[in-house]
Scaffold this active site. Structure first.
Site, PDB file in Angstrom:
ATOM      1  N   LYS A  68       0.848  -1.201   0.000  1.00 63.75           N
ATOM      2  CA  LYS A  68       0.000   0.000   0.000  1.00 63.75           C
ATOM      3  C   LYS A  68       0.882   1.250   0.000  1.00 63.75           C
ATOM      4  CE  LYS A  68      -3.916   1.921   2.642  1.00 63.75           C
ATOM      5  NZ  LYS A  68      -4.772   1.701   3.841  1.00 63.75           N
ATOM      6  N   SER A 154      -9.531   1.742   2.906  1.00 62.77           N
ATOM      7  CA  SER A 154      -8.725   2.524   1.992  1.00 62.77           C
ATOM      8  C   SER A 154      -7.713   1.697   1.193  1.00 62.77           C
ATOM      9  CB  SER A 154      -7.968   3.604   2.782  1.00 62.77           C
ATOM     10  OG  SER A 154      -7.083   3.019   3.732  1.00 62.77           O
ATOM     11  N   SER A 178      -9.992  -0.505   6.988  1.00 61.26           N
ATOM     12  CA  SER A 178      -9.347  -0.383   5.674  1.00 61.26           C
ATOM     13  C   SER A 178      -8.723  -1.660   5.142  1.00 61.26           C
ATOM     14  CB  SER A 178      -8.276   0.716   5.714  1.00 61.26           C
ATOM     15  OG  SER A 178      -8.880   1.987   5.763  1.00 61.26           O
TER      16      SER A 178
END
Length: 450
Positions: A68, A154, A178
Site C-alpha cells: 500500500k 482505503s 481499511s
C-alpha cells in the site's frame, strides 16, 4: 479463489512449479485490465530477481507481495494516494513491516493505489482512478463502467491485487476497516491484528490511536503466516473442535440496515455453522449503541489527522480530494477537552465491553451491512457526495467498532457463486488474535461449503 501462498510454496519446494513462471504469471495479471488503477508502481525487474533468487525454504519464498502506498520502501516515494506528496524525496529506509517481510523472503511486486491519505472506506480516488472490485457479476473480470463495483478502502489496490492473483499478500493498514472492508468486497481474507502487535514505524499515519498494520491474503492459513512475519511471533495452532468454542452474535447495531445480499449470506452462514456443531449465542451488546454519541465531536481520526496535515492542507487545500479534506478539517473543530473526554470515554467503554465478552471466544457479525455499490453511484462529484458519505458511514460502521475497542478481527468470504462478495467478521478484544485465527481456520471451510 486462486491458489494461496502456502500451496504455491509447497509446489515450489516439490518442483511442480517454477519460481520464474509464478512471478511472470503475477506480473501478467498485474499488467492486465483486471488490475487497471491497482498499481501505482510495478517493480518488475527487482521482483523477478527476488522471486528467482529467494529459496523456497524461506517463509514467503519470493512470492508476490504488494505494498500500500503509505509504507516507506527504500528508494520509493511514499505519496499515500495523494498528489500533494508525489514530489517528496524517496524513502531512505524501509518501514519496519517492509523490513520484516523482506527478511522473510517477500517478492515485492509493486505499490498499490489507495484512498488519499487512507481516509475512506469506499475506495474512491479522484487523482489516480479507482480499481474495480473483483466480483462474479460483471461481464469482464475487472468490470466495466457502469457495472464496475467499488473496491472498498482505503486499501483498495491491495485488495484487488490479491483477489485477481497479482499478489499473494496485500500489505495495508486498518484504522476503521481499511483491510476488512476491501477484503469483504473482493471475496478474500483480511485480518486486523491488535494494533500494538505490529509496529507502525515507517507508515504514514491517519490516526496514531487507531492505525493498525496488517494484510489481506487468499486464505486464513496465509493470514496466520503473514501475521507471524509482521508481528515477529509464532501463532499456536489448536486442535480444539469448533464445538468447544463459545461464539456470540451481536444483535445490536452490527445487523442494522443489512441489505438483502448481506442478510442472506450472513443468515446462511450462521445456519451452516450451527449445523456443523458451533455453539452460537445471540446477545444484545447494548454498549455498541454508545459509539455514535461517543464520536459526536468527530472521533480520533479527524483530530489526529488534522494535527499531521495542518500545515500541508493550509498550503495545498486545492490539491486534496474534497471529500478527504472535509473529514480532515473536521478535526480542526475539536477542542482539547473534547479530545481528552474521548480518550477517557473510550477507556471506560473498552473495560465494559471486555466484561461483556469475557465468556466468549469470538463474536460474529457482517463485516459490512451492505454489498459493494457501483462506482458510478459514488464517483467524484458534488452531486454524488450525499450518497458517498451515506455508503462510507455504512461501510465503516461495523469494522470501526473493533478499532475503537482496540480489538482484533478477521473478515472471511461467506458468499456463494452468483452473489456479490460478502464478509463475515469474527472479532474480540485486544490480544485475542491467536484465538480469532484458530477459530477462523475452522470457519473457513464451512463458509466455503455454503
Amino acid at each position: 479463489m486462486k491458489q494461496d501462498l502456502t500451496a504455491t510454496r509447497q509446489a515450489l519446494l516439490s518442483g511442480h512449479q517454477l519460481a520464474l513462471g509464478v512471478a511472470e504469471c503475477c506480473l501478467e495479471i498485474a499488467q492486465s485490465k483486471a488490475c487497471q488503477h491497482v498499481f501505482k508502481q510495478l517493480t518488475a525487474d527487482s521482483f523477478k530477481r527476488e522471486a528467482t533468487q529467494t529459496p523456497a525454504t524461506q517463509p514467503l519464498a519470493g512470492l508476490a507481495v504488494s505494498v500500500k502506498d503509505l509504507f516507506d520502501v527504500q528508494g520509493q516515494t511514499t505519496a499515500a494516494g495523494s498528489t500533494v506528496l508525489q514530489n517528496q524525496p524517496p524513502a531512505k529506509h524501509d518501514a519496519l513491516a517492509i523490513a520484516r517481510l523482506r527478511a522473510a523472503g517477500a517478492g515485492f511486486i509493486g505499490r498499490t493505489h489507495m484512498v488519499e491519505f487512507a481516509f475512506s472506506g469506499v475506495g474512491i480516488n479522484p487523482h489516480h482512478g479507482t480499481p474495480s472490485a473483483w466480483d462474479a457479476l460483471t461481464d469482464s473480470p475487472a468490470g466495466s463502467p457502469p457495472h464496475a463495483h467499488a473496491p472498498g478502502g482505503s486499501s483498495s489496490g491491495a485488495a484487488v491485487s490479491v483477489a485477481t492473483g497479482a499478489a499473494f499478500i496485500g500489505l495495508g493498514s486498518d484504522t476503521g476497516g481499511s483491510i476488512r472492508i476491501p477484503a469483504a468486497l473482493n471475496g478474500i481474507v483480511g485480518f486486523k491484528n491488535t494494533a500494538r502487535r505490529v509496529p507502525t514505524q515507517g507508515a504514514l499515519p491517519l490516526s496514531t490511536t487507531l492505525d493498525t498494520v496488517c494484510a489481506m491474503t487468499r486464505s486464513v492459513r496465509d493470514a496466520v503466516l503473514t501475521h507471524e512475519v509482521l508481528s515477529a511471533r509464532k501463532v499456536p495452532i489448536s486442535n480444539r473442535p469448533l464445538s468447544s468454542y463459545r461464539l456470540a452474535v451481536a444483535g445490536n447495531l452490527m445487523q442494522d440496515g443489512m441489505d438483502s445480499g448481506v442478510a442472506r449470506a450472513f443468515e446462511r452462514s450462521l445456519k451452516n455453522l450451527r449445523a456443523a456443531g458451533a455453539h452460537i449465542e445471540e446477545i444484545p451488546l447494548a454498549e455498541l449503541q454508545e459509539l455514535a454519541p461517543m464520536m459526536a465531536a468527530g472521533g480520533f481520526s479527524p483530530a489526529e489527522s488534522y494535527a499531521w496535515h495542518r500545515d500541508l492542507i493550509t498550503q495545498y487545500a486545492d490539491q486534496y480530494d474534497p471529500r478527504v479534506a472535509q473529514r480532515i478539517m473536521r478535526g480542526a473543530q475539536m477542542s482539547a477537552h473534547e479530545y481528552i473526554q474521548l480518550v477517557h470515554a473510550r477507556t471506560n467503554w473498552i473495560g465494559r465491553m471486555e466484561k461483556q465478552l469475557q465468556r466468549f471466544d469470538a463474536v460474529l457479525s457482517p463485516t459490512t451491512p451492505i454489498t459493494s455499490p457501483l462506482i458510478s453511484s459514488v464517483a467524484p462529484g458534488s452531486e454524488r457526495d450525499a450518497e458517498f458519505f451515506r455508503v462510507n458511514a455504512l461501510m465503516l460502521r461495523n469494522p470501526s467498532a473493533i478499532n475503537t475497542l482496540d480489538g482484533c478481527a478477521i473478515s472471511l468470504p461467506c458468499h456463494v457463486p452468483g452473489e456479490l462478495p460478502v464478509g463475515l467478521m469474527a472479532w474480540h478484544c485486544a490480544m485475542h488474535d491467536d484465538t480469532i485465527l484458530q477459530i477462523s481456520l475452522l470457519l473457513e471451510p464451512l463458509l466455503k461449503a455454503a
